[in-house]
Design a protein around this motif. Sequence first.
Motif, PDB file in Angstrom:
ATOM      1  N   GLU A  38      45.254  38.788  25.265  1.00  0.00           N
ATOM      2  CA  GLU A  38      45.222  38.345  26.662  1.00  0.00           C
ATOM      3  C   GLU A  38      44.139  39.095  27.436  1.00  0.00           C
ATOM      4  OE1 GLU A  38      46.819  35.883  27.518  1.00  0.00           O
ATOM      5  OE2 GLU A  38      48.671  35.739  26.368  1.00  0.00           O
ATOM      6  N   LEU A  39      44.024  40.403  27.199  1.00  0.00           N
ATOM      7  CA  LEU A  39      42.998  41.192  27.874  1.00  0.00           C
ATOM      8  C   LEU A  39      41.601  40.722  27.491  1.00  0.00           C
ATOM      9  CD1 LEU A  39      44.482  44.806  27.625  1.00  0.00           C
ATOM     10  CD2 LEU A  39      44.387  43.324  29.629  1.00  0.00           C
ATOM     11  N   THR A  40      41.443  40.315  26.234  1.00  0.00           N
ATOM     12  CA  THR A  40      40.160  39.775  25.796  1.00  0.00           C
ATOM     13  C   THR A  40      39.841  38.490  26.551  1.00  0.00           C
ATOM     14  OG1 THR A  40      40.452  40.718  23.581  1.00  0.00           O
ATOM     15  CG2 THR A  40      38.840  38.935  23.811  1.00  0.00           C
ATOM     16  N   GLU A  41      40.866  37.654  26.713  1.00  0.00           N
ATOM     17  CA  GLU A  41      40.693  36.398  27.446  1.00  0.00           C
ATOM     18  C   GLU A  41      40.261  36.661  28.887  1.00  0.00           C
ATOM     19  OE1 GLU A  41      43.326  32.409  28.630  1.00  0.00           O
ATOM     20  OE2 GLU A  41      44.294  34.182  27.755  1.00  0.00           O
ATOM     21  N   PHE A  42      40.952  37.581  29.553  1.00  0.00           N
ATOM     22  CA  PHE A  42      40.592  37.899  30.933  1.00  0.00           C
ATOM     23  C   PHE A  42      39.226  38.565  31.011  1.00  0.00           C
ATOM     24  CE2 PHE A  42      45.190  37.442  31.872  1.00  0.00           C
ATOM     25  CZ  PHE A  42      45.097  36.655  33.010  1.00  0.00           C
ATOM     26  N   ALA A  43      38.892  39.378  30.013  1.00  0.00           N
ATOM     27  CA  ALA A  43      37.585  40.040  30.001  1.00  0.00           C
ATOM     28  C   ALA A  43      36.461  39.005  29.989  1.00  0.00           C
ATOM     29  CB  ALA A  43      37.480  40.965  28.792  1.00  0.00           C
ATOM     30  N   ILE A  44      36.669  37.913  29.265  1.00  0.00           N
ATOM     31  CA  ILE A  44      35.669  36.844  29.229  1.00  0.00           C
ATOM     32  C   ILE A  44      35.492  36.242  30.616  1.00  0.00           C
ATOM     33  CG2 ILE A  44      35.176  34.541  28.316  1.00  0.00           C
ATOM     34  CD1 ILE A  44      36.594  35.408  25.736  1.00  0.00           C
ATOM     35  N   PHE A  45      36.614  36.056  31.329  1.00  0.00           N
ATOM     36  CA  PHE A  45      36.534  35.540  32.695  1.00  0.00           C
ATOM     37  C   PHE A  45      35.781  36.503  33.607  1.00  0.00           C
ATOM     38  CE2 PHE A  45      40.305  32.953  31.471  1.00  0.00           C
ATOM     39  CZ  PHE A  45      39.804  31.713  31.835  1.00  0.00           C
ATOM     40  N   PHE A  46      36.025  37.801  33.457  1.00  0.00           N
ATOM     41  CA  PHE A  46      35.350  38.779  34.300  1.00  0.00           C
ATOM     42  C   PHE A  46      33.848  38.809  34.014  1.00  0.00           C
ATOM     43  CE2 PHE A  46      39.620  41.142  34.338  1.00  0.00           C
ATOM     44  CZ  PHE A  46      39.982  40.536  35.527  1.00  0.00           C
ATOM     45  N   VAL A  47      33.492  38.711  32.734  1.00  0.00           N
ATOM     46  CA  VAL A  47      32.071  38.667  32.368  1.00  0.00           C
ATOM     47  C   VAL A  47      31.421  37.426  32.975  1.00  0.00           C
ATOM     48  CG1 VAL A  47      30.444  38.385  30.450  1.00  0.00           C
ATOM     49  CG2 VAL A  47      32.334  40.024  30.263  1.00  0.00           C
ATOM     50  N   ALA A  48      32.118  36.295  32.875  1.00  0.00           N
ATOM     51  CA  ALA A  48      31.591  35.050  33.455  1.00  0.00           C
ATOM     52  C   ALA A  48      31.419  35.196  34.965  1.00  0.00           C
ATOM     53  CB  ALA A  48      32.535  33.890  33.138  1.00  0.00           C
ATOM     54  N   TYR A  49      32.366  35.892  35.611  1.00  0.00           N
ATOM     55  CA  TYR A  49      32.281  36.111  37.060  1.00  0.00           C
ATOM     56  C   TYR A  49      31.007  36.870  37.420  1.00  0.00           C
ATOM     57  CZ  TYR A  49      33.141  38.454  41.521  1.00  0.00           C
ATOM     58  OH  TYR A  49      33.014  38.948  42.797  1.00  0.00           O
ATOM     59  N   TRP A 194      45.952  40.815  38.127  1.00  0.00           N
ATOM     60  CA  TRP A 194      45.835  40.313  39.504  1.00  0.00           C
ATOM     61  C   TRP A 194      45.187  41.357  40.420  1.00  0.00           C
ATOM     62  CZ3 TRP A 194      45.456  36.075  42.090  1.00  0.00           C
ATOM     63  CH2 TRP A 194      45.533  36.129  43.492  1.00  0.00           C
ATOM     64  N   ILE A 195      45.519  42.639  40.197  1.00  0.00           N
ATOM     65  CA  ILE A 195      44.933  43.704  41.003  1.00  0.00           C
ATOM     66  C   ILE A 195      43.412  43.726  40.827  1.00  0.00           C
ATOM     67  CG2 ILE A 195      44.785  46.221  41.249  1.00  0.00           C
ATOM     68  CD1 ILE A 195      47.767  46.332  40.605  1.00  0.00           C
ATOM     69  N   LEU A 196      42.941  43.325  39.652  1.00  0.00           N
ATOM     70  CA  LEU A 196      41.494  43.234  39.419  1.00  0.00           C
ATOM     71  C   LEU A 196      40.919  41.939  39.987  1.00  0.00           C
ATOM     72  CD1 LEU A 196      41.320  44.538  35.726  1.00  0.00           C
ATOM     73  CD2 LEU A 196      40.802  45.809  37.831  1.00  0.00           C
ATOM     74  N   ILE A 197      41.675  40.854  39.857  1.00  0.00           N
ATOM     75  CA  ILE A 197      41.193  39.549  40.318  1.00  0.00           C
ATOM     76  C   ILE A 197      41.101  39.497  41.841  1.00  0.00           C
ATOM     77  CG2 ILE A 197      41.839  37.097  40.525  1.00  0.00           C
ATOM     78  CD1 ILE A 197      43.013  37.316  37.692  1.00  0.00           C
ATOM     79  N   PHE A 198      42.099  40.051  42.526  1.00  0.00           N
ATOM     80  CA  PHE A 198      42.160  39.941  43.985  1.00  0.00           C
ATOM     81  C   PHE A 198      40.901  40.463  44.690  1.00  0.00           C
ATOM     82  CE2 PHE A 198      43.272  42.029  48.036  1.00  0.00           C
ATOM     83  CZ  PHE A 198      43.500  40.894  48.799  1.00  0.00           C
TER      84      PHE A 198
END
Length: 205
Positions: A38-49, A194-198
Amino acid sequence: MNNEYPSKSLGIFPRSWSEESAGRIPGNIPIWVGILSELTEFAIFFVAYFIAKYHYPEVFATGPQGLSTSLGVANTIILLSSSYFMAKAMMNIRLDDRIKCERYLWLAVSCGAFYLIIKTWEFYWNNLQGLSTSTNEFYTVYYYMTFNHFLHVGWASCAILWVIFRLRAGEYSAAEHSGLEALAVYWHMIDLMWILIFPLLYVLR
């Protein structure tokens, strides 16, 4: 999201998946494998951001202004509260107080439900403002990140209900609560995301 590992961690599978098999790590090995995926999945989103923000700085500077910061803050408070309730549930099961444990689990799942309701309203409100994935690059990233997180909260909230059912059935005690502990670790991971996304989507310009 891969549901294979969380399913094993919630007590559906035999005793071999217990916390003892994971040494001193909270929960058990399968849930940590699931969390890492799951962290890998979110990491991809953060990189894309960050890549998108680098290429479209003006769009990402103005994008957060179209969002409801108050709704984002409300959901942040709700999820932080849910982590507190989950921690209290764990404390009470370790004391073998199943009644208090269940109460805190209900409070945690209530927070999850409130989050889902507020986020659904936010999506609806955004739509009224004419904001969608095709509006610009910022909102494309926004919807992919927040909807993915939305799904995780929904799944984990259902898992809490399952854990409450098992708790009532006497499956958890001070001596054996690896399934509950695994869920708690998974829930804290979702809150951390969420704390990172917000701040990325609602605060930073």
